[in-house]
Design an enzyme around this catalytic site. Structure first.
Site, mmCIF file in Angstrom:
data_model
loop_
_atom_site.group_PDB
_atom_site.id
_atom_site.type_symbol
_atom_site.label_atom_id
_atom_site.label_comp_id
_atom_site.label_asym_id
_atom_site.label_seq_id
_atom_site.Cartn_x
_atom_site.Cartn_y
_atom_site.Cartn_z
ATOM 1 N N HIS A 1 29.065 40.406 35.513
ATOM 2 C CA HIS A 1 29.997 41.390 36.086
ATOM 3 C C HIS A 1 29.339 42.741 35.866
ATOM 4 C CE1 HIS A 1 33.445 38.526 35.310
ATOM 5 N NE2 HIS A 1 32.619 38.163 34.361
ATOM 6 N N ASP B 1 32.351 47.314 41.952
ATOM 7 C CA ASP B 1 32.092 46.066 41.253
ATOM 8 C C ASP B 1 30.986 45.253 41.917
ATOM 9 O OD1 ASP B 1 32.689 44.395 39.197
ATOM 10 O OD2 ASP B 1 34.773 44.072 39.780
ATOM 11 N N HIS C 1 29.431 40.971 41.395
ATOM 12 C CA HIS C 1 29.312 39.753 40.605
ATOM 13 C C HIS C 1 28.074 39.007 41.057
ATOM 14 C CE1 HIS C 1 33.577 40.809 40.040
ATOM 15 N NE2 HIS C 1 33.315 40.407 38.815
ATOM 16 N N LYS D 1 27.329 42.360 26.287
ATOM 17 C CA LYS D 1 27.420 43.341 27.372
ATOM 18 C C LYS D 1 26.607 44.587 27.092
ATOM 19 C CE LYS D 1 31.434 45.699 25.535
ATOM 20 N NZ LYS D 1 32.563 46.534 25.725
ATOM 21 N N GLN E 1 36.984 50.008 41.660
ATOM 22 C CA GLN E 1 35.872 49.666 40.798
ATOM 23 C C GLN E 1 34.691 49.345 41.709
ATOM 24 O OE1 GLN E 1 36.764 46.260 38.412
ATOM 25 N NE2 GLN E 1 35.893 47.155 36.580
ATOM 26 N N ARG F 1 45.910 48.731 36.966
ATOM 27 C CA ARG F 1 46.075 48.373 35.554
ATOM 28 C C ARG F 1 47.122 49.294 34.957
ATOM 29 N NH1 ARG F 1 39.725 47.970 33.703
ATOM 30 N NH2 ARG F 1 39.138 46.420 35.271
ATOM 31 N N CYS G 1 37.047 39.906 39.633
ATOM 32 C CA CYS G 1 36.226 38.716 39.371
ATOM 33 C C CYS G 1 36.761 37.429 39.994
ATOM 34 C CB CYS G 1 36.029 38.502 37.884
ATOM 35 S SG CYS G 1 36.263 39.939 36.871
HETATM 36 ZN ZN ZN Z 1 34.161 40.890 37.011
#
Ligand code: ZN
Ligand code: ZN
Length: 581
Positions: A455, A328, A330, A409, A326, A308, A279
């Site tokens: 996200h 991902d 945004h 979420k 990920q 992580r 992010c």
């Molecule tokens: Zn994010």
């Protein structure tokens, strides 16, 4: 005994049921080995366990013996009778019974705690309850394994013997469950991954998977489809660095709230962190210019590698790792664009999950007690999410108060071919990060306004998703994903030229082909190809060479047919193009 319906769907009932069975287990063990000392016996996910301290080392044969003894307790249909004792008497009772672990448990209870016992037949156990009313309500039990477990999970304390088991209100349900576990074991992605030579984990990198050539094929196919899907739906792709400085992670809040899960490095004596999330990088990209409201929404997609920290005991194949990509994205948007954007994201996920025949449901998590922002902002955001889901007609449940502190979420729970569910996709509304990073757009009024941020990730983790797909398909991937799409196997070395000629033709057509021209028996070659889950296996011998045909075995159906190389090529190309299952 009156026939009664036990509502096993109810979490509390299920837990009472399993916990009661653990008492029955303890009673049976005490009957068979009176010197056994009782520790604890809780209900757990999918069953129960009980820990014992005893001389005799339990084996599989003993489990059957215990199970038989449990049956007697069940048939006796004892009521579970509760009684309470003052502290001193409770301790005395357990001391007299020779149960030092129970004494220790009582001593650890707060001064004012109610100390309760449950008695069934001649067996009494310290327990807070609740339970079922009678032992006869337990219908089907299976003891599954014995394992070592430290008292209180503390490796400086004594190692006890833990018996694991499961139970159900009917034999049919138990059988079905055991069959499912058996099936899951056969599909274990670590086992199939090895057989298909897809990925590896080495001691040199615990939780850091290696992708092997064939695993990379699956990965690249998945990613390139994903990229195309996002391009078509108005996303632009970015790539942000793995390492960014302390200031950035302080601004994002990760330095203060996520530190235990992060890895750090020093560069020129300055603190840097390896990104656990994409992010902040994405926000820096947004922040590089001034945006007009007319340009929003901006959708940045990123196949972002994150690290992580996970405890070593939690690591599991590709499912639980310390680094993963990920998928991902945004999205920076005007608040009033929320509903439309969410609809578009759900549609995109829907395309993706349908492709693998993974039905799903959505869980909506709403405002927690500890939250940023006003209740009005929250209810507007939650309503936008609800309206979006309802407009598409996907089943959903609400988890009240389970949202992150910065916004509500959605989680997408996928059901695989043997009925297990996996949480993969997420969609998180964020009313907080845009503020922390002070990002803006210029509204119709010429003033600066704060955009909302989403996200989202569809696979979640690419590695884990591949693990799920391996188990879902039991390694028999759809042709477009299969690392090797066809293998040509010669009966003897005489037919090598024909095999290689066809291989060249397939390869030129863009098909992933392998030739097995080794001097091995054809039966052996076929077995190996089957073990590697090759979708099309072609046998080449005298008949095939003379007739200019192939004997083609379908790895999924087991059917065997004869066709010309051109026919097979046509068939495979169509199957690949349609991404058929
Ligand atoms: Zn994010
Ligand atoms: Zn109990």
């Amino acid at each position: 005994m009156a026939k009664e319906k036990i509502n096993f769907e109810d979490e509390q009932v299920r837990s009472n049921y399993r916990h009661t069975t653990s008492h029955i287990l303890a009673q049976a063990v005490k009957k068979l080995w009176p010197d056994a000392k009782l520790a604890i016996g809780p209900a757990i996910e999918n069953g129960f366990y009980y820990d014992f301290d005893m001389e005799h080392v339990l084996n599989d044969q003993d489990l059957l013996k215990i199970q038989k003894e449990m049956k007697k307790v069940i048939q006796a249909n004892y009521p579970l009778e509760r009684f309470e004792l003052p502290r001193a008497e409770a301790i005395k009772l357990m001391e007299d019974a020779g149960e030092p672990y129970k004494v220790e448990l009582i001593q650890d209870l707060p001064e004012d705690a109610t100390i309760s016992f449950y008695k069934q037949g001649d067996f009494t156990d310290l327990c807070a309850g609740p339970h079922m009313e009678r032992t006869g309500q337990i219908k089907a039990v299976k003891l599954q394994s014995v394992a070592g477990a430290y008292w209180r999970g503390d490796s400086s304390k004594k190692m006890l013997q833990r018996i694991y088991g499961t139970c159900f209100p009917s034999q049919e349900e138990l059988d079905e469950y055991l069959k499912k576990i058996e099936e899951a074991k056969k599909r274990d992605h670590r086992k199939i991954g090895k057989e298909m030579d897809l990925f590896a984990l080495y001691d040199e990198g615990p939780g850091f998977p290696f992708f092997l050539p064939k695993g990379m094929v699956i990965r690249n196919e998945l990613q390139s489809y994903w990229k195309e899907l996002h391009r078509r739906r108005g996303y632009e792709e970015i790539l942000t660095p793995l390492i960014l400085n302390r200031d950035l992670w302080l601004t994002s809040g990760h330095w203060d709230h996520y530190k235990d899960n992060m890895y750090f490095v020093k560069i020129d004596d300055e603190d840097y962190a390896i990104k656990p999330m994409n992010c902040p990088g994405s926000i820096l990209v947004y922040k590089r210019k001034l945006w007009s409201y007319r340009e929003l929404p901006v959708r940045y997609a990123e196949m972002g590698q994150v690290h992580r920290h996970e405890l070593s005991g939690a690591l599991h194949g590709l499912m639980r790792v310390r680094t993963f990509v990920q998928d991902d994205a945004h999205i920076f948007m005007l608040p009033e664009q929320t509903r439309d954007e969410v609809v578009k994201i759900i549609q995109l996920y829907d395309d993706l999950y349908k492709l693998f025949n993974l039905p799903y449901h959505i869980e909506l998590s709403t405002m927690p007690d500890d939250h940023m922002g006003t209740e009005e902002e929250w209810s507007a955001a939650e309503n936008a999410l609800k309206e979006a889901i309802e407009s598409i007609g996907v089943p959903y449940v609400i988890n009240e108060g389970d949202g992150a502190f910065y916004g509500p979420k959605l989680d997408f729970h996928l059901e695989d071919s043997i009925g297990r569910t996996w949480q993969c996709g997420t969609l998180q509304l964020d009313m907080q990060m845009p503020q922390r990073f002070d990002i803006n757009y210029i509204g119709p009024d010429g003033e600066k306004h704060r955009p909302l941020m989403i996200h989202r990730a569809a696979f979640g983790s690419v590695e884990r998703f591949i693990g799920i797909l391996i188990e879902h398909f039991a390694g028999k991937f759809p042709l477009w994903l299969a690392p090797v799409q066809v293998r040509l196997m010669t009966v003897t070395e005489k037919f090598t030229d024909y095999a290689q000629e066809i291989a060249e033709q397939f390869e030129a057509a863009g098909i992933r082909v392998e030739c097995d021209i080794r001097n091995e028996k054809i039966g052996y070659k076929i077995r190996e190809a089957r073990n590697e889950r090759v979708p099309y296996m072609c046998i080449i011998g005298e008949k095939e060479v003379e007739g200019k045909i192939l004997t083609v075995r379908n790895g999924k159906t087991g059917d065997q047919t004869e066709m010309t190389p051109d026919e097979l090529q046509q068939l495979m190309l169509e199957e690949i193009k349609s991404k058929a299952l």
